[in-house]
Design a protein around this motif. Structure first.
Motif, PDB file in Angstrom:
ATOM      1  N   LEU A 154     -66.280  61.209  28.070  1.00 31.12           N
ATOM      2  CA  LEU A 154     -67.131  60.092  27.644  1.00 31.12           C
ATOM      3  C   LEU A 154     -67.342  60.247  26.141  1.00 31.12           C
ATOM      4  O   LEU A 154     -67.598  61.357  25.665  1.00 31.12           O
ATOM      5  N   LEU A 155     -67.209  59.156  25.392  1.00 24.13           N
ATOM      6  CA  LEU A 155     -67.417  59.200  23.935  1.00 24.13           C
ATOM      7  C   LEU A 155     -68.655  58.380  23.592  1.00 24.13           C
ATOM      8  O   LEU A 155     -68.808  57.249  24.085  1.00 24.13           O
ATOM      9  N   LEU A 156     -69.525  58.954  22.768  1.00 20.73           N
ATOM     10  CA  LEU A 156     -70.726  58.257  22.321  1.00 20.73           C
ATOM     11  C   LEU A 156     -70.607  57.982  20.829  1.00 20.73           C
ATOM     12  O   LEU A 156     -70.368  58.902  20.041  1.00 20.73           O
ATOM     13  N   LEU A 157     -70.757  56.727  20.441  1.00 16.49           N
ATOM     14  CA  LEU A 157     -70.722  56.349  19.031  1.00 16.49           C
ATOM     15  C   LEU A 157     -72.117  55.853  18.659  1.00 16.49           C
ATOM     16  O   LEU A 157     -72.601  54.868  19.240  1.00 16.49           O
ATOM     17  N   ASP A 158     -72.785  56.559  17.732  1.00 19.47           N
ATOM     18  CA  ASP A 158     -74.154  56.199  17.369  1.00 19.47           C
ATOM     19  C   ASP A 158     -74.169  55.646  15.949  1.00 19.47           C
ATOM     20  O   ASP A 158     -74.260  56.408  14.982  1.00 19.47           O
ATOM     21  N   GLU A 159     -74.022  54.352  15.836  1.00 19.45           N
ATOM     22  CA  GLU A 159     -73.974  53.672  14.531  1.00 19.45           C
ATOM     23  C   GLU A 159     -73.028  54.374  13.553  1.00 19.45           C
ATOM     24  O   GLU A 159     -73.431  54.731  12.433  1.00 19.45           O
ATOM     25  N   PRO A 160     -71.768  54.580  13.937  1.00 20.30           N
ATOM     26  CA  PRO A 160     -70.862  55.384  13.112  1.00 20.30           C
ATOM     27  C   PRO A 160     -70.446  54.717  11.812  1.00 20.30           C
ATOM     28  O   PRO A 160     -69.862  55.365  10.956  1.00 20.30           O
ATOM     29  N   PHE A 161     -70.743  53.411  11.672  1.00 18.36           N
ATOM     30  CA  PHE A 161     -70.298  52.693  10.469  1.00 18.36           C
ATOM     31  C   PHE A 161     -71.427  52.478   9.476  1.00 18.36           C
ATOM     32  O   PHE A 161     -71.202  51.987   8.379  1.00 18.36           O
ATOM     33  N   SER A 162     -72.657  52.835   9.869  1.00 16.66           N
ATOM     34  CA  SER A 162     -73.818  52.371   9.100  1.00 16.66           C
ATOM     35  C   SER A 162     -73.981  53.058   7.751  1.00 16.66           C
ATOM     36  O   SER A 162     -74.647  52.522   6.872  1.00 16.66           O
ATOM     37  N   SER A 163     -73.385  54.243   7.560  1.00 15.38           N
ATOM     38  CA  SER A 163     -73.556  54.908   6.266  1.00 15.38           C
ATOM     39  C   SER A 163     -72.418  54.582   5.302  1.00 15.38           C
ATOM     40  O   SER A 163     -72.377  55.117   4.193  1.00 15.38           O
ATOM     41  N   LEU A 164     -71.501  53.707   5.736  1.00 16.54           N
ATOM     42  CA  LEU A 164     -70.311  53.416   4.915  1.00 16.54           C
ATOM     43  C   LEU A 164     -70.435  52.069   4.202  1.00 16.54           C
ATOM     44  O   LEU A 164     -71.143  51.171   4.674  1.00 16.54           O
ATOM     45  N   ASP A 165     -69.719  51.913   3.079  1.00 13.09           N
ATOM     46  CA  ASP A 165     -69.690  50.607   2.428  1.00 13.09           C
ATOM     47  C   ASP A 165     -68.897  49.641   3.314  1.00 13.09           C
ATOM     48  O   ASP A 165     -68.228  50.047   4.269  1.00 13.09           O
ATOM     49  N   VAL A 166     -68.980  48.365   2.988  1.00 10.13           N
ATOM     50  CA  VAL A 166     -68.422  47.323   3.854  1.00 10.13           C
ATOM     51  C   VAL A 166     -66.938  47.548   4.126  1.00 10.13           C
ATOM     52  O   VAL A 166     -66.467  47.430   5.263  1.00 10.13           O
ATOM     53  N   GLN A 167     -66.208  47.924   3.055  1.00 14.36           N
ATOM     54  CA  GLN A 167     -64.758  48.084   3.195  1.00 14.36           C
ATOM     55  C   GLN A 167     -64.414  49.305   4.060  1.00 14.36           C
ATOM     56  O   GLN A 167     -63.595  49.213   4.978  1.00 14.36           O
ATOM     57  N   ALA A 168     -65.072  50.431   3.766  1.00 10.92           N
ATOM     58  CA  ALA A 168     -64.802  51.647   4.538  1.00 10.92           C
ATOM     59  C   ALA A 168     -65.216  51.449   5.992  1.00 10.92           C
ATOM     60  O   ALA A 168     -64.546  51.926   6.917  1.00 10.92           O
ATOM     61  N   ALA A 169     -66.310  50.714   6.205  1.00 12.73           N
ATOM     62  CA  ALA A 169     -66.764  50.456   7.575  1.00 12.73           C
ATOM     63  C   ALA A 169     -65.729  49.629   8.327  1.00 12.73           C
ATOM     64  O   ALA A 169     -65.405  49.923   9.487  1.00 12.73           O
ATOM     65  N   ALA A 170     -65.189  48.599   7.657  1.00 15.65           N
ATOM     66  CA  ALA A 170     -64.191  47.747   8.318  1.00 15.65           C
ATOM     67  C   ALA A 170     -62.941  48.547   8.653  1.00 15.65           C
ATOM     68  O   ALA A 170     -62.347  48.389   9.730  1.00 15.65           O
ATOM     69  N   GLN A 171     -62.529  49.435   7.725  1.00 15.91           N
ATOM     70  CA  GLN A 171     -61.335  50.265   7.980  1.00 15.91           C
ATOM     71  C   GLN A 171     -61.576  51.204   9.157  1.00 15.91           C
ATOM     72  O   GLN A 171     -60.732  51.337  10.044  1.00 15.91           O
ATOM     73  N   LEU A 172     -62.757  51.843   9.174  1.00 12.66           N
ATOM     74  CA  LEU A 172     -63.040  52.775  10.269  1.00 12.66           C
ATOM     75  C   LEU A 172     -63.124  52.033  11.605  1.00 12.66           C
ATOM     76  O   LEU A 172     -62.655  52.523  12.626  1.00 12.66           O
ATOM     77  N   ARG A 173     -63.704  50.828  11.571  1.00 12.07           N
ATOM     78  CA  ARG A 173     -63.815  50.045  12.805  1.00 12.07           C
ATOM     79  C   ARG A 173     -62.438  49.799  13.402  1.00 12.07           C
ATOM     80  O   ARG A 173     -62.230  49.883  14.603  1.00 12.07           O
TER      81      ARG A 173
END
Ligand SMILES: Nc1ncnc2c1ncn2[C@@H]1O[C@H](COP(=O)(O)OP(=O)(O)OP(=O)(O)O)[C@@H](O)[C@H]1O
Length: 235
Positions: A154-173
């Motif tokens: 089971l994998l838990l993701l707890d707001e994994p994009f929230s500390s990243l800028d918009v571009q880095a967040a989109a890439q990680l997503r």
């Protein structure tokens, strides 16, 4: 992915009372206002918090209940939070290899697994860097690779994009979406874009209780609370 397993959860805690069932390979998004109990729910699943009552079953195995508290390291549950929390004294590749070994791989196999994951998350060539030499987005990709290399049930993701800028967040997503590969997953997010990009189903948690759950697009099409309506309108 073959090997994906279902998870059945009844969390009873001072701050949360929730019942969730995930089919093998399902990605479930949990959304709710601040203080609703989302982090408490994930902590109860990962083992950072004890259950007051209820249980956690994965693939029919009892992982925890009010009497039995399996420590986090023995739950086969992966966690990716807001910060990567990599081991600072190990290189990126060593961080991933360490996780692969703890997931049962031999030392040699774990090195190969780490190299493969470095490629999968788009960072081939950076395996020798230490966490201090990586950007926030790169660190989160390594943390994702580390979580998946241990082959969690089971994998838990707890707001994994929230500390990243918009571009880095989109890439990680995008990397997350491509690399989950059928891993049964719960993702907590404040952003409907994260849920829409990743999840099959959606739960609204408010004041520690589930107020609505179902297939993501059905829930967003007929929100049952003011909070859900505000989320649906923010798409
Ligand atoms: N053992 C406990 N007994 C009573 N209340 C608790 C306990 N543990 C946590 N709480 C409370 O439960 C609430 C839920 O907190 P939690 O951090 O899980 O919310 P959250 O949905 O993750 O919020 P955020 O989106 O702001 O991170 C908080 O008000 C917290 O103080």
């Amino acid at each position: 992915m073959s090997g994906a397993v279902d998870a059945h959860v009844v969390v009873t805690h001072a701050a949360v009372d929730a019942r969730l069932t995930l089919a093998a390979g399902e990605v479930l998004a949990v959304m709710g206002p601040s203080g609703a109990g989302k982090t408490t729910l994930l902590d109860a699943l990962s083992g950072l918090t004890r259950l007051d009552d209820g249980y956690l079953d994965i693939d029919g195995d009892r992982i925890a209940d009010a009497r039995q508290h399996t420590p986090p390291s023995r739950r086969s549950i992966g966690l990716l939070g807001q910060e990567a929390l990599l081991f600072p004294h190990m290189t990126a590749a060593e961080n991933i290899a360490f996780a692969a070994q703890s997931g049962g791989a031999s030392r040699d196999a774990s090195r190969a697994i780490a190299a493969e994951w470095m490629e999968r998350v788009g960072l081939a060539g950076l395996g020798g860097r230490r966490p201090g030499e990586l950007s926030g987005g790169q660190s989160q990709r390594i943390a994702l690779a580390r979580a998946l290399a241990a082959r969690p049930r089971l994998l838990l993701l707890d707001e994994p994009f929230s500390s990243l800028d918009v571009q880095a967040a989109a890439q990680l997503r995008e990397v997350v979406r491509d690399q989950l590969q059928g891993t049964t997953t719960i993702v907590v997010s404040h952003t409907v874009a994260d849920a829409a990009a990743l999840a099959d189903s959606l739960v609204f948690l408010e004041h520690g209780r589930i107020t609505q759950q179902g297939p993501l697009y059905e829930v967003l099409a007929s929100p049952a609370s003011d909070f859900a309506a505000a989320v649906a309108a923010s798409r």
